[in-house]
Scaffold this active site. Structure first.
Site, PDB file in Angstrom:
ATOM      1  N   ILE A  42       0.847  -1.202   0.000  1.00 36.37           N
ATOM      2  CA  ILE A  42       0.000   0.000   0.000  1.00 36.37           C
ATOM      3  C   ILE A  42       0.882   1.252   0.000  1.00 36.37           C
ATOM      4  CG2 ILE A  42      -1.818   1.277   1.227  1.00 36.37           C
ATOM      5  CD1 ILE A  42      -2.687  -1.425   2.453  1.00 36.37           C
ATOM      6  N   LEU A 111       2.678   3.894   7.619  1.00 37.51           N
ATOM      7  CA  LEU A 111       2.185   2.606   7.105  1.00 37.51           C
ATOM      8  C   LEU A 111       3.103   1.443   7.460  1.00 37.51           C
ATOM      9  CD1 LEU A 111       1.577   4.865   4.531  1.00 37.51           C
ATOM     10  CD2 LEU A 111       0.159   2.919   3.907  1.00 37.51           C
ATOM     11  N   THR A 130       7.635  -4.029  15.823  1.00 35.72           N
ATOM     12  CA  THR A 130       7.430  -3.038  14.744  1.00 35.72           C
ATOM     13  C   THR A 130       6.117  -2.270  14.921  1.00 35.72           C
ATOM     14  OG1 THR A 130       8.828  -4.066  13.094  1.00 35.72           O
ATOM     15  CG2 THR A 130       6.962  -2.808  12.261  1.00 35.72           C
ATOM     16  N   THR A 160      -6.138  -0.990  10.219  1.00 35.71           N
ATOM     17  CA  THR A 160      -6.923  -2.040   9.565  1.00 35.71           C
ATOM     18  C   THR A 160      -8.282  -2.256  10.250  1.00 35.71           C
ATOM     19  OG1 THR A 160      -6.959  -4.450   9.254  1.00 35.71           O
ATOM     20  CG2 THR A 160      -5.595  -3.655  11.028  1.00 35.71           C
ATOM     21  N   ASP A 161      -9.227  -2.799   9.500  1.00 36.10           N
ATOM     22  CA  ASP A 161     -10.531  -3.137  10.099  1.00 36.10           C
ATOM     23  C   ASP A 161     -10.423  -4.345  11.024  1.00 36.10           C
ATOM     24  OD1 ASP A 161     -10.144  -5.128   8.183  1.00 36.10           O
ATOM     25  OD2 ASP A 161     -12.121  -4.932   7.255  1.00 36.10           O
ATOM     26  N   GLU A 162      -9.285  -5.059  10.952  1.00 34.42           N
ATOM     27  CA  GLU A 162      -9.154  -6.288  11.754  1.00 34.42           C
ATOM     28  C   GLU A 162      -9.122  -5.993  13.248  1.00 34.42           C
ATOM     29  OE1 GLU A 162      -6.519  -9.256  10.113  1.00 34.42           O
ATOM     30  OE2 GLU A 162      -6.699  -8.375   8.120  1.00 34.42           O
ATOM     31  N   TYR A 185      -1.526 -10.158  14.925  1.00 30.34           N
ATOM     32  CA  TYR A 185      -1.427  -8.992  14.029  1.00 30.34           C
ATOM     33  C   TYR A 185      -2.442  -7.925  14.414  1.00 30.34           C
ATOM     34  CZ  TYR A 185      -2.527  -6.125   9.913  1.00 30.34           C
ATOM     35  OH  TYR A 185      -2.815  -5.058   9.078  1.00 30.34           O
ATOM     36  N   LYS A 189      -1.958  -4.079  15.911  1.00 34.56           N
ATOM     37  CA  LYS A 189      -2.478  -2.865  15.249  1.00 34.56           C
ATOM     38  C   LYS A 189      -3.438  -2.126  16.182  1.00 34.56           C
ATOM     39  CE  LYS A 189      -1.864  -1.505  11.607  1.00 34.56           C
ATOM     40  NZ  LYS A 189      -0.822  -0.628  10.997  1.00 34.56           N
ATOM     41  N   ASN A 214      -9.656  -5.234   3.484  1.00 31.47           N
ATOM     42  CA  ASN A 214      -8.601  -5.919   2.711  1.00 31.47           C
ATOM     43  C   ASN A 214      -8.351  -5.232   1.375  1.00 31.47           C
ATOM     44  OD1 ASN A 214      -9.617  -7.986   4.640  1.00 31.47           O
ATOM     45  ND2 ASN A 214      -8.116  -9.261   3.599  1.00 31.47           N
ATOM     46  N   TYR A 242      -8.330 -22.073   3.233  1.00 33.71           N
ATOM     47  CA  TYR A 242      -8.394 -22.439   4.647  1.00 33.71           C
ATOM     48  C   TYR A 242      -9.823 -22.797   5.057  1.00 33.71           C
ATOM     49  CZ  TYR A 242      -3.899 -19.872   5.148  1.00 33.71           C
ATOM     50  OH  TYR A 242      -2.609 -19.422   5.034  1.00 33.71           O
TER      51      TYR A 242
HETATM   52  P1  NAD Z   1       3.408  -4.586   3.567  1.00 36.36           P
HETATM   53  O1  NAD Z   1       3.771  -5.715   4.471  1.00 36.36           O
HETATM   54  O2  NAD Z   1       3.270  -4.822   2.113  1.00 36.36           O
HETATM   55  O3  NAD Z   1       4.480  -3.406   3.733  1.00 36.36           O
HETATM   56  C1  NAD Z   1       4.994  -3.026   4.961  1.00 36.36           C
HETATM   57  C2  NAD Z   1       6.231  -2.162   4.714  1.00 36.36           C
HETATM   58  O4  NAD Z   1       6.737  -1.758   5.990  1.00 36.36           O
HETATM   59  C3  NAD Z   1       7.359  -2.910   4.003  1.00 36.36           C
HETATM   60  O5  NAD Z   1       7.883  -2.094   2.984  1.00 36.36           O
HETATM   61  C4  NAD Z   1       8.382  -3.148   5.095  1.00 36.36           C
HETATM   62  O6  NAD Z   1       9.716  -3.175   4.616  1.00 36.36           O
HETATM   63  C5  NAD Z   1       8.138  -1.950   6.017  1.00 36.36           C
HETATM   64  N1  NAD Z   1       8.537  -2.224   7.397  1.00 36.36           N
HETATM   65  C6  NAD Z   1       8.198  -3.307   8.158  1.00 36.36           C
HETATM   66  N2  NAD Z   1       8.778  -3.228   9.359  1.00 36.36           N
HETATM   67  C7  NAD Z   1       9.479  -2.055   9.373  1.00 36.36           C
HETATM   68  C8  NAD Z   1      10.290  -1.422  10.342  1.00 36.36           C
HETATM   69  N3  NAD Z   1      10.499  -1.971  11.557  1.00 36.36           N
HETATM   70  N4  NAD Z   1      10.855  -0.240  10.042  1.00 36.36           N
HETATM   71  C9  NAD Z   1      10.666   0.322   8.817  1.00 36.36           C
HETATM   72  N5  NAD Z   1       9.931  -0.247   7.854  1.00 36.36           N
HETATM   73  C10 NAD Z   1       9.340  -1.424   8.125  1.00 36.36           C
HETATM   74  O7  NAD Z   1       2.082  -3.976   4.196  1.00 36.36           O
HETATM   75  P2  NAD Z   1       0.833  -3.313   3.464  1.00 36.36           P
HETATM   76  O8  NAD Z   1      -0.130  -4.367   3.090  1.00 36.36           O
HETATM   77  O9  NAD Z   1       1.319  -2.360   2.431  1.00 36.36           O
HETATM   78  O10 NAD Z   1       0.192  -2.508   4.693  1.00 36.36           O
HETATM   79  C11 NAD Z   1       0.607  -1.173   4.980  1.00 36.36           C
HETATM   80  C12 NAD Z   1      -0.157  -0.674   6.182  1.00 36.36           C
HETATM   81  O11 NAD Z   1      -1.556  -0.702   5.913  1.00 36.36           O
HETATM   82  C13 NAD Z   1       0.049  -1.534   7.430  1.00 36.36           C
HETATM   83  O12 NAD Z   1       0.120  -0.694   8.537  1.00 36.36           O
HETATM   84  C14 NAD Z   1      -1.203  -2.403   7.498  1.00 36.36           C
HETATM   85  O13 NAD Z   1      -1.513  -2.746   8.826  1.00 36.36           O
HETATM   86  C15 NAD Z   1      -2.234  -1.458   6.903  1.00 36.36           C
HETATM   87  N6  NAD Z   1      -3.364  -2.119   6.217  1.00 36.36           N
HETATM   88  C16 NAD Z   1      -3.149  -3.108   5.286  1.00 36.36           C
HETATM   89  C17 NAD Z   1      -4.235  -3.676   4.633  1.00 36.36           C
HETATM   90  C18 NAD Z   1      -4.044  -4.722   3.567  1.00 36.36           C
HETATM   91  O14 NAD Z   1      -5.033  -5.266   3.083  1.00 36.36           O
HETATM   92  N7  NAD Z   1      -2.832  -5.017   3.125  1.00 36.36           N
HETATM   93  C19 NAD Z   1      -5.539  -3.260   4.940  1.00 36.36           C
HETATM   94  C20 NAD Z   1      -5.709  -2.249   5.905  1.00 36.36           C
HETATM   95  C21 NAD Z   1      -4.617  -1.691   6.532  1.00 36.36           C
HETATM   96  P1  TYD Z   2      -5.211 -12.687   3.776  1.00 39.28           P
HETATM   97  O1  TYD Z   2      -4.978 -12.259   2.367  1.00 39.28           O
HETATM   98  O2  TYD Z   2      -4.090 -13.326   4.531  1.00 39.28           O
HETATM   99  O3  TYD Z   2      -5.810 -11.430   4.558  1.00 39.28           O
HETATM  100  P2  TYD Z   2      -6.441 -11.336   6.041  1.00 39.28           P
HETATM  101  O4  TYD Z   2      -6.187 -12.589   6.773  1.00 39.28           O
HETATM  102  O5  TYD Z   2      -5.683 -10.193   6.622  1.00 39.28           O
HETATM  103  O6  TYD Z   2      -7.886 -11.063   5.831  1.00 39.28           O
HETATM  104  O7  TYD Z   2      -6.422 -13.724   3.781  1.00 39.28           O
HETATM  105  C1  TYD Z   2      -7.682 -13.378   3.234  1.00 39.28           C
HETATM  106  C2  TYD Z   2      -8.618 -14.539   3.474  1.00 39.28           C
HETATM  107  O8  TYD Z   2      -8.165 -15.672   2.725  1.00 39.28           O
HETATM  108  C3  TYD Z   2      -8.634 -15.004   4.930  1.00 39.28           C
HETATM  109  O9  TYD Z   2      -9.953 -15.395   5.265  1.00 39.28           O
HETATM  110  C4  TYD Z   2      -7.707 -16.196   4.960  1.00 39.28           C
HETATM  111  C5  TYD Z   2      -7.873 -16.797   3.570  1.00 39.28           C
HETATM  112  N1  TYD Z   2      -6.659 -17.460   3.023  1.00 39.28           N
HETATM  113  C6  TYD Z   2      -6.764 -18.768   2.527  1.00 39.28           C
HETATM  114  O10 TYD Z   2      -7.856 -19.392   2.535  1.00 39.28           O
HETATM  115  N2  TYD Z   2      -5.634 -19.375   2.022  1.00 39.28           N
HETATM  116  C7  TYD Z   2      -4.424 -18.736   1.999  1.00 39.28           C
HETATM  117  O11 TYD Z   2      -3.421 -19.341   1.540  1.00 39.28           O
HETATM  118  C8  TYD Z   2      -4.353 -17.383   2.491  1.00 39.28           C
HETATM  119  C9  TYD Z   2      -3.034 -16.641   2.473  1.00 39.28           C
HETATM  120  C10 TYD Z   2      -5.497 -16.794   2.977  1.00 39.28           C
END
Ligand code: NAD
Ligand code: TYD
Length: 379
Positions: A42, A111, A130, A160-162, A185, A189, A214, A242
């Site tokens: 993101i 982020l 972290t 996150t909504d989690e 996780y 958060k 997500n 899963y």
């Molecule tokens: P990601 O895992 O793809 O990226 C995380 C980044 O943070 C990476 O570039 C990593 O190198 C950096 N990082 C990790 N630990 C660090 C540290 N100690 N110091 C400096 N940098 C560090 O994550 P993402 O999916 O892009 O999520 C970004 C943010 O958005 C997170 O805070 C996550 O909780 C939140 N978020 C994610 C989702 C999703 O669906 N992916 C949804 C809602 C909120």
């Molecule tokens: P994920 O992408 O890990 O996001 P989150 O757990 O943060 O919602 O998983 C999305 C959904 O997919 C979650 O219900 C778990 C499921 N999942 C599988 O069924 N198989 C997989 O290999 C993974 C990674 C996730």
């Protein structure tokens, strides 16, 4: 609007200066924004949007480049004059202080995080370090550095909504839903959200928080459901669903999340929380079936080929049943809504992965193989 999205996606840069002039008329030209985690999924979209849309801002991407951080995600903008990169861990307080000083940081978009639920089940402490301690380090650094004129700044925490836990078959998460995180996780958060809120109440740090559903889209690391399954379908490997596959997620195209972050950063009210979501709920198994169908079409495979790869595997411990966001507040107060439908977004995402096989090969070599073996081949 179409052209604006092309800019954000890293295309159509020739007409950039004129359009950017139009977009930045009302923007404070002197911001120097620290974006943490900007090399992640993101974060890289947020960095790209801010670098391209606000050329008068200086954008400092601070990232320690864990397995999830990848500077290749930012290749198209790394030469921009308003883009800077600092390889720093948010656990390293002196290095954070130095970055604030070096760029005279005015605002933070935070982020950086450990972001994968399955990894948090294996190594919860990494998430405490972290996500909790790292966030408090950043809050402290900002509070100290901005102490003369706190009110002129902004600390925006992306969450996150989690944190809200799980829903049953009905209902939506609103900004008033009590926190009830179920995974290490989401607990980390939730804890970071509480610290951000506490720094506002206790020290009057100007903060804003958003909690998003997500995300999916380009540059998503293939440990999460959608990119992992795209990669496995390409290589005709099993698709590990899963449990019974009935868990439900609310999916949002990542560029729409980046647009929402832009809006909350510029227009959100201090001390407020905004929920961001796609009004787009899918049971995992239905999403996987759609993905299989679209990929069979795009890869010229017979209908049903990819669906035969679906394999039900042991459920994730503490697997939240259902997430769904009520995004009414951000829509009503800030005018944001998603710009693409799920079918469009998913189709663009698949196309991106098929067009960027080198990126996929690079991120799935080395450590990824080890992770995959441990995660999916141990029972
Ligand atoms: P990601 O895992 O793809 O990226 C995380 C980044 O943070 C990476 O570039 C990593 O190198 C950096 N990082 C990790 N630990 C660090 C540290 N100690 N110091 C400096 N940098 C560090 O994550 P993402 O999916 O892009 O999520 C970004 C943010 O958005 C997170 O805070 C996550 O909780 C939140 N978020 C994610 C989702 C999703 O669906 N992916 C949804 C809602 C909120
Ligand atoms: P994920 O992408 O890990 O996001 P989150 O757990 O943060 O919602 O998983 C999305 C959904 O997919 C979650 O219900 C778990 C499921 N999942 C599988 O069924 N198989 C997989 O290999 C993974 C990674 C996730």
């Amino acid at each position: 609007m179409k052209y604006r999205n092309e800019l954000i996606e890293g295309r159509g840069s020739k007409k950039l200066p004129f359009l950017l002039f139009l977009c930045t008329e009302n923007v404070d030209m002197s911001k120097r924004i620290l974006i943490t985690g900007g090399a992640g999924f993101i974060g890289s979209h947020v960095v790209r949007l801010f670098v391209q849309q606000y050329p008068a801002y200086q954008i400092v991407n601070l990232d320690c480049l864990t397995y999830a951080g990848n500077l290749a995600n930012l290749k198209d903008i790394e030469q921009s004059p308003n883009y800077f990169f600092e390889k720093v861990n948010i656990l390293d307080v002196p290095a954070l202080e130095q970055v604030f000083k070096k760029y005279d940081i005015t605002d933070v978009l935070h982020l950086a995080a450990e972001s994968h639920v399955d990894r948090s089940i294996v190594s919860p402490l990494d998430f405490v370090y972290t996500n909790v301690i790292g966030t408090v380090n950043l809050l402290n650094t900002a509070k100290t550095y901005w102490k003369e004129n706190l009110a002129e700044h902004r600390f925006y925490h992306i969450s996150t909504d989690e944190v809200y836990g799980t829903l049953g078959d009905t209902g939506l998460f609103t900004e008033q839903t009590p926190y009830a995180p179920n995974s290490p996780y989401s607990a980390s958060k939730a804890s970071s959200d509480h610290f951000v809120r506490a720094y506002h109440e206790t020290y009057h740090l100007p903060v804003v928080i958003s909690n998003c559903s997500n995300n999916y889209g380009p540059f998503h690391f293939p440990e999460k459901l959608i990119p992992l399954f795209i990669n496995n379908i390409i290589h005709q490997k099993p698709l590990p669903v899963y449990g019974d596959g009935k868990n439900t997620r609310d999916w949002l195209y990542v560029i729409d999340h980046a647009r929402a972050i832009d809006v909350v950063f510029h227009q959100g009210k201090n001390g407020e929380t905004y929920n961001i979501g796609g009004f787009n709920e899918w049971k995992n198994i239905d999403l996987v079936q759609l993905l299989c169908r679209l990929m069979d079409e795009k890869l010229g495979r017979d209908p049903g080929t990819s669906a035969r790869l679906i394999t039900y595997v042991k459920d994730r411990p503490g697997h939240d049943l259902r997430y769904a966001i009520d995004a009414t507040k951000i829509n009503r107060e800030l005018g944001w809504k998603p710009s693409v439908t799920f079918e469009e977004g998913l189709s663009k995402t698949i196309d991106w992965y098929l067009d960027n096989k080198e990126w996929l090969e690079q991120v799935t070599s080395g450590d990824y193989q080890h992770y995959y073996e441990k995660m999916y081949h141990q029972s």
